[in-house]
Design an enzyme around this catalytic site. Structure first.
Site, PDB file in Angstrom:
ATOM      1  N   ARG A 104      32.052   9.750  14.185  1.00  0.00           N
ATOM      2  CA  ARG A 104      30.568   9.637  15.300  1.00  0.00           C
ATOM      3  C   ARG A 104      30.556  11.584  14.721  1.00  0.00           C
ATOM      4  O   ARG A 104      31.853  12.220  15.207  1.00  0.00           O
ATOM      5  CB  ARG A 104      30.654   9.765  16.743  1.00  0.00           C
ATOM      6  CG  ARG A 104      30.244  10.499  17.483  1.00  0.00           C
ATOM      7  CD  ARG A 104      30.397  10.054  18.976  1.00  0.00           C
ATOM      8  NE  ARG A 104      29.617   8.764  19.198  1.00  0.00           N
ATOM      9  CZ  ARG A 104      29.262   8.257  20.838  1.00  0.00           C
ATOM     10  NH1 ARG A 104      29.601   9.018  22.159  1.00  0.00           N
ATOM     11  NH2 ARG A 104      28.990   6.991  20.766  1.00  0.00           N
ATOM     12  N   HIS A 131      21.762   5.116  16.034  1.00  0.00           N
ATOM     13  CA  HIS A 131      22.761   4.809  16.822  1.00  0.00           C
ATOM     14  C   HIS A 131      23.176   3.265  16.447  1.00  0.00           C
ATOM     15  O   HIS A 131      22.665   2.721  17.635  1.00  0.00           O
ATOM     16  CB  HIS A 131      23.520   5.141  18.081  1.00  0.00           C
ATOM     17  CG  HIS A 131      24.235   5.072  18.826  1.00  0.00           C
ATOM     18  ND1 HIS A 131      26.257   4.388  18.323  1.00  0.00           N
ATOM     19  CD2 HIS A 131      24.832   5.262  20.399  1.00  0.00           C
ATOM     20  CE1 HIS A 131      26.623   4.906  18.670  1.00  0.00           C
ATOM     21  NE2 HIS A 131      25.672   5.072  20.355  1.00  0.00           N
ATOM     22  N   GLN A 134      25.139   0.829  18.507  1.00  0.00           N
ATOM     23  CA  GLN A 134      24.065   0.903  20.076  1.00  0.00           C
ATOM     24  C   GLN A 134      23.085  -0.163  20.061  1.00  0.00           C
ATOM     25  O   GLN A 134      22.253  -1.253  20.382  1.00  0.00           O
ATOM     26  CB  GLN A 134      23.373   2.186  20.796  1.00  0.00           C
ATOM     27  CG  GLN A 134      22.892   2.150  22.217  1.00  0.00           C
ATOM     28  CD  GLN A 134      24.143   1.043  22.709  1.00  0.00           C
ATOM     29  OE1 GLN A 134      24.603   2.119  23.421  1.00  0.00           O
ATOM     30  NE2 GLN A 134      24.097   0.541  23.552  1.00  0.00           N
ATOM     31  N   ASP A 223      16.666   7.124  28.270  1.00  0.00           N
ATOM     32  CA  ASP A 223      17.901   7.216  27.940  1.00  0.00           C
ATOM     33  C   ASP A 223      18.270   8.986  28.191  1.00  0.00           C
ATOM     34  O   ASP A 223      16.917   9.044  28.847  1.00  0.00           O
ATOM     35  CB  ASP A 223      18.460   6.804  26.023  1.00  0.00           C
ATOM     36  CG  ASP A 223      19.653   7.724  25.552  1.00  0.00           C
ATOM     37  OD1 ASP A 223      20.435   8.081  26.150  1.00  0.00           O
ATOM     38  OD2 ASP A 223      19.731   8.407  24.639  1.00  0.00           O
ATOM     39  N   CYS A 263      21.753   2.811  26.902  1.00  0.00           N
ATOM     40  CA  CYS A 263      23.193   2.795  26.108  1.00  0.00           C
ATOM     41  C   CYS A 263      24.257   3.360  27.345  1.00  0.00           C
ATOM     42  O   CYS A 263      25.344   2.852  26.653  1.00  0.00           O
ATOM     43  CB  CYS A 263      23.219   3.539  24.801  1.00  0.00           C
ATOM     44  SG  CYS A 263      22.692   5.548  25.733  1.00  0.00           S
ATOM     45  N   ARG A 291      28.687  -3.534  23.395  1.00  0.00           N
ATOM     46  CA  ARG A 291      29.296  -3.557  22.259  1.00  0.00           C
ATOM     47  C   ARG A 291      30.454  -3.616  21.576  1.00  0.00           C
ATOM     48  O   ARG A 291      30.558  -3.230  20.617  1.00  0.00           O
ATOM     49  CB  ARG A 291      29.260  -2.204  22.791  1.00  0.00           C
ATOM     50  CG  ARG A 291      28.052  -0.851  23.454  1.00  0.00           C
ATOM     51  CD  ARG A 291      26.915  -0.996  22.721  1.00  0.00           C
ATOM     52  NE  ARG A 291      27.742   0.148  21.710  1.00  0.00           N
ATOM     53  CZ  ARG A 291      28.160   1.793  21.342  1.00  0.00           C
ATOM     54  NH1 ARG A 291      27.608   1.953  21.973  1.00  0.00           N
ATOM     55  NH2 ARG A 291      28.826   1.815  20.133  1.00  0.00           N
TER      56      ARG A 291
HETATM   57  N1   CP Z   1      26.803   4.059  24.216  1.00  0.00           N
HETATM   58  C1   CP Z   1      27.238   4.707  24.262  1.00  0.00           C
HETATM   59  O1   CP Z   1      27.835   5.181  22.889  1.00  0.00           O
HETATM   60  O2   CP Z   1      28.907   5.531  24.796  1.00  0.00           O
HETATM   61  P1   CP Z   1      29.986   6.693  24.523  1.00  0.00           P
HETATM   62  O3   CP Z   1      28.830   7.890  24.066  1.00  0.00           O
HETATM   63  O4   CP Z   1      30.854   6.824  25.860  1.00  0.00           O
HETATM   64  O5   CP Z   1      30.435   5.829  23.400  1.00  0.00           O
HETATM   65  N1  NVA Z   2      21.153  10.009  22.630  1.00  0.00           N
HETATM   66  C1  NVA Z   2      23.016  10.290  23.723  1.00  0.00           C
HETATM   67  C2  NVA Z   2      23.686   8.291  23.440  1.00  0.00           C
HETATM   68  C3  NVA Z   2      24.426   9.093  23.785  1.00  0.00           C
HETATM   69  C4  NVA Z   2      25.348   7.968  23.624  1.00  0.00           C
HETATM   70  C5  NVA Z   2      23.163  10.869  22.858  1.00  0.00           C
HETATM   71  O1  NVA Z   2      23.294  11.123  21.489  1.00  0.00           O
HETATM   72  O2  NVA Z   2      24.245  12.159  23.699  1.00  0.00           O
END
Ligand code: CP
Ligand code: NVA
Length: 306
Positions: A104, A131, A134, A223, A263, A291
């Site tokens: 990530r 993502h 997701q 989101d 999400c 997930r």
């Molecule tokens: N939706 C999602 O990716 O959640 P987290 O940031 O908690 O992993």
């Molecule tokens: N768009 C958000 C998604 C979190 C799971 C971010 O990037 O923070």
């Protein structure tokens, strides 16, 4: 790149996307132990996080164990992409310990360079661009709900961000009609809309009006207005997105059986009203639980399970 990766949903063909969803729906025991050696020895799976996580870390760790592997979690600052050592050295070293590497990252180019330097599959666990894990869980949740996505209308209200992009990719690839409502300056460019519309049999439409996007939709997504890394823009964004809250009144414009999806993490009173996310139409908990299933399906696919 000599091995498969899942950096974006578009790393999959339409048929492969369907296979990943089918693998996600299968009994985990039927997938075997692709993260174990033939003698049963567990291979590692590196999970590196430059940003916080709840769902992604937990679902990936459990999915790795279910596939016979051993997850190794590290925070980004411990491996130090390009600060402690070059991304390429990290990728080559980790490939000797692990059967899969996942990250990530703030910058999508880091996960691309990791993929280029690893000799094992690489998974993007969220970047500034996309993502994909997701997007797979979103697709799985809607397929479980509707039977198939083809012919359905999927609305997304808010910021055209990493989540919106991956959702758009799965929707168009699986034949859905994707309707975006995003404020000017936070929307998909014309080039991006044309890229999305070329991905499959679905279609795409964008406006600045949430009612236009949501009218008759079968699923309504949103989101956060402030993604991780955008905290300095918070005050400005809250002002710009103020009329993009998914309220009960907005949901009443959707199909009478429409579902609400997010999400998570969600910010009640901002992008979604509490009555919507905590109401009967909400599928956010199923979506979050999916997930795990989609992470397992995606990794099984990358490791060659058919
Ligand atoms: N939706 C999602 O990716 O959640 P987290 O940031 O908690 O992993
Ligand atoms: N768009 C958000 C998604 C979190 C799971 C971010 O990037 O923070």
């Amino acid at each position: 790149m000599n091995v498969r990766g899942l950096l974006n949903i578009t790393d999959l063909t339409v048929d492969e996307l369907s296979l990943v969803l089918a693998l996600s729906q299968r009994d985990p025991a039927s997938l075997g132990r692709p993260l174990a050696s033939p003698s049963g020895l567990a291979l590692g799976a590196a999970l590196i996080f430059e940003k916080p996580s709840n769902r992604t870390r937990h679902s990936m760790e459990v999915a790795v164990v279910q596939l016979g592997g051993h997850p190794v979690y590290t925070r980004g600052e411990e491996v130090g992409f390009d600060t402690r050592e070059p991304v390429e050295d990290i990728g080559r070293i980790l490939s000797g310990y692990h059967g899969l590497v996942a990250a990530r990252v703030f910058s999508h180019s880091v996960v691309e360079r990791l993929h280029a330097s690893c000799s094992v599959p690489v998974v993007n666990m969220l970047s500034d661009v996309s993502h994909p894990l997701q997007g797979l869980a979103d697709a799985l949740t809607m397929v479980n709900e509707f039977g198939e996505l083809a012919g359905r209308t999927v609305a997304y209200v808010g910021d055209y961000n990493n989540v919106a992009r991956s959702l758009g990719e799965v929707c168009v690839m699986l034949g859905a009609h994707y309707r975006l409502a995003c404020p000017a300056g936070y929307s998909a460019s014309d080039a991006e809309l044309s890229r999305l519309s070329s991905l499959g049999s679905g279609s795409i439409e964008q406006s600045t009006d949430p009612v236009v996007a949501v009218r008759g939709a079968h699923a309504v997504h949103t989101d956060t207005w402030v993604s991780m890394g955008q905290e300095a823009e918070k005050a400005e964004r809250l002002g710009i997105f103020g009329s993009y809250t998914v309220t009960s009144a907005l949901m009443s414009k959707a199909d009478s059986r429409a579902i609400f999806m997010h999400c998570l993490p969600a910010y009640r009173g901002y992008e979604v009203e509490a009555a919507v996310i905590d109401g009967a139409a909400s599928r956010v908990i199923e979506q979050g639980h999916n997930r795990l299933h989609s992470a397992r399906g995606a990794m099984a696919f990358l490791l060659g399970v058919k």
